[in-house]
Design an enzyme around this catalytic site. Structure first.
Site, PDB file in Angstrom:
ATOM      1  N   PHE A 135      -0.197  -6.662   8.179  1.00 22.46           N
ATOM      2  CA  PHE A 135      -0.262  -5.768   7.019  1.00 22.46           C
ATOM      3  C   PHE A 135      -1.539  -6.076   6.250  1.00 22.46           C
ATOM      4  O   PHE A 135      -1.672  -7.175   5.679  1.00 22.46           O
ATOM      5  CB  PHE A 135       0.977  -6.042   6.154  1.00 22.46           C
ATOM      6  CG  PHE A 135       1.064  -5.325   4.841  1.00 22.46           C
ATOM      7  CD1 PHE A 135       1.600  -4.040   4.764  1.00 22.46           C
ATOM      8  CD2 PHE A 135       0.676  -5.951   3.656  1.00 22.46           C
ATOM      9  CE1 PHE A 135       1.733  -3.398   3.543  1.00 22.46           C
ATOM     10  CE2 PHE A 135       0.806  -5.304   2.428  1.00 22.46           C
ATOM     11  CZ  PHE A 135       1.345  -4.027   2.374  1.00 22.46           C
ATOM     12  N   THR A 138      -4.752  -6.955   1.069  1.00 23.09           N
ATOM     13  CA  THR A 138      -5.666  -7.791   0.276  1.00 23.09           C
ATOM     14  C   THR A 138      -7.087  -7.736   0.838  1.00 23.09           C
ATOM     15  O   THR A 138      -7.277  -7.702   2.053  1.00 23.09           O
ATOM     16  CB  THR A 138      -5.163  -9.254   0.298  1.00 23.09           C
ATOM     17  OG1 THR A 138      -3.821  -9.278  -0.160  1.00 23.09           O
ATOM     18  CG2 THR A 138      -6.019 -10.157  -0.555  1.00 23.09           C
ATOM     19  N   GLY A 143      -7.239  -9.042  -4.832  1.00 21.56           N
ATOM     20  CA  GLY A 143      -5.984  -9.694  -4.456  1.00 21.56           C
ATOM     21  C   GLY A 143      -4.852  -9.180  -5.339  1.00 21.56           C
ATOM     22  O   GLY A 143      -4.096  -8.284  -4.952  1.00 21.56           O
ATOM     23  N   ARG A 249       9.238  -9.067  -0.778  1.00 21.84           N
ATOM     24  CA  ARG A 249       9.567  -9.959  -1.905  1.00 21.84           C
ATOM     25  C   ARG A 249      11.057 -10.269  -1.929  1.00 21.84           C
ATOM     26  O   ARG A 249      11.460 -11.374  -2.275  1.00 21.84           O
ATOM     27  CB  ARG A 249       9.194  -9.272  -3.229  1.00 21.84           C
ATOM     28  CG  ARG A 249       7.730  -9.231  -3.470  1.00 21.84           C
ATOM     29  CD  ARG A 249       7.355  -8.293  -4.592  1.00 21.84           C
ATOM     30  NE  ARG A 249       5.904  -8.271  -4.725  1.00 21.84           N
ATOM     31  CZ  ARG A 249       5.237  -7.428  -5.491  1.00 21.84           C
ATOM     32  NH1 ARG A 249       5.878  -6.511  -6.206  1.00 21.84           N
ATOM     33  NH2 ARG A 249       3.925  -7.490  -5.549  1.00 21.84           N
ATOM     34  N   LEU A 344      11.535 -39.293  -2.259  1.00 22.84           N
ATOM     35  CA  LEU A 344      11.268 -39.931  -0.960  1.00 22.84           C
ATOM     36  C   LEU A 344      10.161 -40.989  -1.027  1.00 22.84           C
ATOM     37  O   LEU A 344       9.875 -41.640  -0.016  1.00 22.84           O
ATOM     38  CB  LEU A 344      10.907 -38.878   0.099  1.00 22.84           C
ATOM     39  CG  LEU A 344      12.096 -38.392   0.935  1.00 22.84           C
ATOM     40  CD1 LEU A 344      13.043 -37.527   0.114  1.00 22.84           C
ATOM     41  CD2 LEU A 344      11.631 -37.617   2.152  1.00 22.84           C
ATOM     42  N   GLU A 369       2.574 -11.946  -2.101  1.00 23.16           N
ATOM     43  CA  GLU A 369       3.627 -11.003  -2.542  1.00 23.16           C
ATOM     44  C   GLU A 369       3.742 -10.974  -4.064  1.00 23.16           C
ATOM     45  O   GLU A 369       4.821 -10.794  -4.614  1.00 23.16           O
ATOM     46  CB  GLU A 369       4.992 -11.391  -1.968  1.00 23.16           C
ATOM     47  CG  GLU A 369       5.024 -11.591  -0.478  1.00 23.16           C
ATOM     48  CD  GLU A 369       4.918 -10.298   0.281  1.00 23.16           C
ATOM     49  OE1 GLU A 369       5.076  -9.230  -0.352  1.00 23.16           O
ATOM     50  OE2 GLU A 369       4.659 -10.345   1.487  1.00 23.16           O
ATOM     51  N   THR A 371       1.696 -12.977  -7.484  1.00 18.59           N
ATOM     52  CA  THR A 371       1.724 -14.341  -8.035  1.00 18.59           C
ATOM     53  C   THR A 371       2.748 -14.417  -9.174  1.00 18.59           C
ATOM     54  O   THR A 371       3.253 -13.388  -9.648  1.00 18.59           O
ATOM     55  CB  THR A 371       0.340 -14.707  -8.617  1.00 18.59           C
ATOM     56  OG1 THR A 371       0.057 -13.797  -9.687  1.00 18.59           O
ATOM     57  CG2 THR A 371      -0.761 -14.612  -7.557  1.00 18.59           C
TER      58      THR A 371
END
Ligand SMILES: Cc1cc2nc3c(=O)[nH]c(=O)nc-3n(C[C@H](O)[C@H](O)[C@H](O)COP(=O)(O)OP(=O)(O)OC[C@H]3O[C@@H](n4cnc5c(N)ncnc54)[C@H](O)[C@@H]3O)c2cc1C
Length: 390
Positions: A135, A138, A143, A249, A344, A369, A371
């Site tokens: 797709f 961008t 963007g 999304r 951890l 998708e 920001t």
């Protein structure tokens, strides 16, 4: 009788799922356990995945374009698609990205806006994984504001001629077909571009420290000549690409919680076995606070995903509500993974555990998708009626 508390399902959400939904979730979880988890650290480290082989396996399971119907797709519900994304991303965001891009960003526009011939030609082979899609929205300079795109589509006789560059395109370098959005005299149009068309080339983007088990590429279109019927006939304007993004999304709302769950489970297990000061670190109040905060946000996020899924199945989920889910769940997922990384200790910085891989992957999921800022502005506009993008 009430079930015992399960750390990974504290609120017994499983009870809210149908047998069919649970079966989809179990099948995907099993495949991820058999096929992804044993290999993913190596794929991530090498920055390579066997996309073509995986696409065929995912296609054979009916997971590609699974929420569409007809043309070889599974015709599953939005909740089933969400559960599949949850389990795939509990494996790795890169694998979920392959499925999201294929189904929601490449197949969906053909299914929703394509001609009957386009659907017949592309959807069955994309559903089976025989053809991989990407797709291209961008661009290097556009963007968050894709409406400014420079890629052009000009008429030459009955042909279309496309010129421009698309950037950060998932699966670009392995795709057989690209959905390219370009500016024409009539506005933004979507084009189905077979990637062997003369003038179409790709360069894979290297040195990524996030989503390494996913191919990300630049697409270059130099006088790419396409027949008249390469255009998606049923849409003009930004609502074409934006409606695809809304589909993808939605998958991320679920998927991000899969990454969060994997990190939470890893940190919980580690905290019960790692001994410092003569007791498991999970016995310290500070660690318990972290684990509880992680569990609370994880289960709130899962509830939200299921709620949006039910709304989507009733055809009443609004784009702003999907933005709500993407904004909250990715933001919380990345916090959960970062907290798990800390629990951890030094082990958390290696690929022996899934945590830093998920944490780094979510940096991409946070950006693509839409920001955090873009979804905040979408919701800000919905609340105030004032458009902060202008
Ligand atoms: C791994 C990966 C895979 C991707 N896959 C695809 C794909 O398959 N297809 C595709 O088309 N694209 C893809 N993308 C691109 C992605 O959608 C864009 O990166 C994203 O839209 C953001 O654009 P940008 O990177 O140019 O950032 P910019 O738009 O330059 O934003 C930079 C920063 O400015 C902020 N910002 C921008 N505008 C505003 C504003 N009005 N108010 C406040 N803050 C603002 C942003 O939130 C961000 O924090 C991918 C990206 C990545 C990292």
């Amino acid at each position: 009788m009430a079930k015992d508390l399960s750390p990974s399902d504290l609120l017994d959400l499983e009870h809210l799922l149908s047998d069919e939904e649970r079966a989809v979730q179990d099948t995907v979880r099993e495949w991820v356990g058999d096929r992804v988890l044993p290999e993913i650290a190596d794929w991530f480290e090498a920055g390579e995945i066997p996309s073509r082989q995986l696409a065929k396996e995912l296609g054979a399971m009916g997971l590609l374009g699974m929420h569409l119907d007809g043309y070889g797709t599974a015709g599953a519900s939005a909740v089933m698609y969400g559960l599949a994304c949850l389990e795939l991303e509990a494996g790795d965001s890169g694998i979920r990205s392959l499925v999201s891009v294929q189904g929601s960003l490449a197949m969906f526009p053909i299914w929703r806006f394509g001609s009957e011939e386009q659907k017949q030609e592309w959807l069955p082979k994309m559903a089976s994984g025989e053809a991989i899609g990407c797709f291209g929205l961008t661009e290097p300079d556009f963007g968050s504001n894709p409406a400014g795109m420079r890629t052009s589509a000009k008429k030459d006789g009955s042909d279309w001629v496309l010129n421009g560059t698309k950037m950060w395109i998932t699966s670009g370098g392995v795709a057989d077909v690209a959905i390219v959005w370009a500016r024409s005299d009539d506005g933004i149009r979507g084009f189905i571009v077979p990637t062997d068309t003369p003038g179409f080339t790709t360069n894979d983007i290297h040195k990524k420290i996030s989503l390494r088990a996913s191919v990300t590429s630049e697409l270059i279109l130099e006088n790419v000549r396409l027949p008249e019927d390469a255009v998606l006939p049923e849409v003009t304007g930004m609502k074409g690409p934006l409606s695809c993004l809304n589909e993808a999304r939605y998958g991320i709302v679920w998927g991000s919680m899969g990454a969060a769950r994997a990190c939470f489970e890893s940190a919980l297990e580690y905290s019960k076995t790692r001994v410092q000061f003569d007791r498991p670190i999970g016995g310290f109040q500070l660690t318990q606070r972290k684990l509880v905060d992680m569990a609370v946000e994880l289960h709130k996020g899962l509830l939200l995903a299921l709620h949006l899924g039910r709304m989507k199945d009733e055809k009443r989920a609004l784009p702003e509500q999907v933005s709500f889910g993407k904004l909250n769940n990715v933001r919380e997922a990345i916090d959960i993974c970062r907290e798990a990384r800390g629990i951890l200790g030094a082990s958390g910085v290696t690929l022996e555990y899934p945590v830093i891989r998920h944490m780094n992957n979510l940096e991409s999921v946070l950006t693509y998708e839409g920001t955090t800022e873009v979804h905040t502005l979408i919701l800000g506009k919905a609340l105030t009626g004032l458009d902060a993008f202008q």
